[in-house]
Design an enzyme around this catalytic site. Structure first.
Site, PDB file in Angstrom:
ATOM      1  N   GLU A   1     -10.095   2.990  -5.082  1.00 48.43           N
ATOM      2  CA  GLU A   1      -9.679   4.336  -4.693  1.00 48.43           C
ATOM      3  C   GLU A   1      -8.507   4.849  -5.538  1.00 48.43           C
ATOM      4  OE1 GLU A   1     -10.934   4.158   0.021  1.00 48.43           O
ATOM      5  OE2 GLU A   1      -8.926   3.481  -0.551  1.00 48.43           O
TER       6      GLU A   1
ATOM      7  N   ASP B   1       0.860  -1.182   0.000  1.00 44.07           N
ATOM      8  CA  ASP B   1       0.000   0.000   0.000  1.00 44.07           C
ATOM      9  C   ASP B   1       0.895   1.230   0.000  1.00 44.07           C
ATOM     10  OD1 ASP B   1      -2.375   1.790   0.508  1.00 44.07           O
ATOM     11  OD2 ASP B   1      -3.308  -0.167   0.807  1.00 44.07           O
TER      12      ASP B   1
ATOM     13  N   HIS C   1      -2.847   3.286  -4.674  1.00 45.33           N
ATOM     14  CA  HIS C   1      -2.216   2.801  -3.440  1.00 45.33           C
ATOM     15  C   HIS C   1      -0.808   2.266  -3.719  1.00 45.33           C
ATOM     16  CE1 HIS C   1      -5.636   3.338  -0.737  1.00 45.33           C
ATOM     17  NE2 HIS C   1      -6.418   2.897  -1.706  1.00 45.33           N
TER      18      HIS C   1
END
Length: 548
Positions: A333, A199, A269
């Site tokens: 995201e 991440d 990410h």
């Protein structure tokens, strides 16, 4: 003569007192998750004691391993030591595969006064029968015998995919705890460990072709304190798993019939990776492994061919370590901010006739084809539905149930994992006013009752679409969960509630589950696992309890 008689009476009394001191307790098959059918036959009982042997077929390594698990589980929680043999035994628990049990994870547990038999549709089914017997036993390390009432338990899972996710990117957890997490998964009849290992805040898996990923990308200079306040702890933070350690974890899970699905989140990410290899970003950096939490604008540059080569190289090494059918690509995201301004990305969009909103779909399709070429399939968070992805992609529906409904209507397999039921990083309390004496967390409220109430298959979809809902998963994101004891606390006892959503068919009864959950609480206590006692006030730890 009188002296001899008195001595005999005294010896008899001593023997009686000794026998009374060792109470023989009785097993209770009302376990979590609740089996499909429990039929008490009223034919007496089997006495489980040190004279009992576990019988498994000669040459069957899997069933012999199951036998070892059963022996270990029993000796863990009682004073009973079960021998193991491949020969016939006068008093035995016999393990065997029964091909008439069509569900491979299904089992039949039969207890008579003379014998115990655990039959499974496969060795995995036998293992789940063992879990039921294990959880039926009283937890008492002084017990030398347990009464097993005669019974026939017929059981099988509702869903084939029963998962738990652990985020080891935001905070790194040692191998010992990862294995403990796998043990929790096994105890709750689950069969998938989704391992989030990269991440923005850290790259946690060794990739031999790109050693800088762990040398640079696994370490952040410090970590924000609180909810992205402008205060940091001033302490470098890092850690990663070697490929050898990852293989060891995969084997540890496989021995317990658990599949490890790795997740390399892409194309968003990815700041930890960009810090190590800045040329893969749209701006070229410099980048810094994130010290704060949230969604970042810097993502992989999709107009750069080196990005695709990098992803294929990483996934090739990953697939060599993890034999799972599925590889999780994340896909959640991912802001379009950098792509909209990047000359390379704009050139790609023009060449392929894409809008910026379709660019991620282009990326996902290319990577999926590569994964498919290796005989594997992808899972992605439900954002990947925004692109024109192939039906072979499995969707993990986290932004509610609706994206899952949309996916099954398009013919995708779906794993339900909605935040409002399955995000175990949320508080276990019902409202914010109850959070004052809870650990400091990301926010949100997810009481156990809510998790238990999840119905993964919406009532307004067709039976054909319902077949595409293959399972349920809960997730533990760890931005605010830095230590193993807090990770345990966040998943327990919610895993007990989740296990009945995943495993048990038919109408659920929360109050009945709450009473049965005591049997699991006994095991949690025995293994010194931290857990929330909000609904079990009689289990609240003493004020001077030592938290590991």
């Amino acid at each position: 003569m009188y002296k001899k008689l008195s001595l005999a009476i005294m010896l008899s009394m001593i023997s009686f007192v000794g026998a009374s001191a060792q109470e023989v307790k009785t097993a209770d098959y009302q376990v979590v998750p609740l089996p499909k059918e429990i039929t008490l036959t009223q034919k007496g009982s089997f006495l489980l004691d040190n004279a009992t042997a576990i019988v498994s077929p000669a040459g069957d390594e899997l069933l012999q391993r199951d036998a070892q698990f059963l022996s270990d589980y029993v000796s863990d929680i009682t004073a009973i030591s079960l021998s193991k043999t491949t020969a016939k035994a006068k008093k035995a628990i016999t393990l065997k595969v029964n091909k008439k049990i069509l569900n491979k994870e299904g089992y039949i547990l039969t207890v008579t006064p003379k014998a115990v038999t655990i039959e499974g549709g496969s060795p995995a089914g036998v293992f789940y029968g063992i879990q039921t017997l294990r959880k039926a036993l009283p937890v008492d390390t002084t017990l030398t015998a347990v009464t097993l009432p005669s019974v026939i338990v017929k059981d099988e899972p509702r869903f084939g995919y029963r998962g738990m996710m652990l985020d080891c990117a935001r905070h790194f957890f040692p191998v010992k705890f990862v294995k403990e997490y796998i043990d929790l998964i096994a105890l709750h009849n689950m069969n998938v460990f989704h391992w989030h290992i990269t991440d923005d805040q850290g790259w946690r898996i060794e990739i031999k072709k790109y050693p800088e990923l762990t040398r640079i990308g696994s370490v952040r200079t410090n970590t924000v304190i609180g909810h992205n306040a402008k205060v940091f702890d001033g302490t470098p933070y890092g850690g990663f798993y070697t490929q050898e350690e990852a293989r060891d974890i995969v084997k540890y899970a496989a021995d317990r019939y658990i599949t490890v699905i790795p997740e390399i989140d892409m194309p968003g990410h990815m700041i930890a990776a960009l810090t190590a290899i800045p040329s893969m970003g749209c701006t070229g950096g410099p980048y810094e492994v994130c010290r704060v939490w949230g969604v970042m604008d810097d993502v992989l540059c999709l107009g750069n061919e080196k990005t695709y080569q990098f992803c294929e190289d990483v996934l090739s090494e990953l697939m060599d370590i993890f034999p799972s059918k599925y590889i999780h690509l994340g896909g959640d995201e991912t802001p379009r901010t950098r792509w909209a301004q990047c000359p390379k990305c704009k050139a790609l969009m023009q060449r392929e006739g894409l809008t910026v909103d379709k660019l991620q779909g282009y990326f996902t399709n290319r990577i999926e084809k590569f994964v498919n070429s290796k005989g594997r399939s992808i899972i992605g968070w439900d954002e990947i539905l925004d692109g024109d992805i192939n039906q072979s992609a499995t969707i993990m529906s986290w932004r509610g149930v609706e994206p899952g409904k949309k996916a099954v209507e398009r013919g995708h397999d779906v794993i339900m994992s909605p935040t409002s039921y399955c995000y175990f990083d949320y508080y276990q309390t019902a409202s914010n006013k109850d959070n004052w004496n809870e650990p400091f967390l990301i926010g949100g409220n997810l009481p156990i009752e809510k998790t238990y109430s999840l119905e993964p298959v919406p009532s307004d979809i067709t039976p054909e679409a319902a077949k595409h809902i293959i399972g349920v998963q809960a997730n533990l994101w760890t931005e605010y969960i830095p230590v193993p004891s807090l990770a345990e606390y966040q998943v327990l006892p919610r895993m007990g509630a989740l296990s009945e959503v995943q495993w048990t068919s038919g109408k659920k009864d929360f109050d009945a589950w709450k009473a049965r959950q005591y049997r699991l609480l006994d095991l949690y206590d025995h293994y010194h696992w931290s857990y929330a006692t909000l609904l079990w006030k009689d289990r609240e730890p003493a004020a001077n309890v030592t938290i590991k």
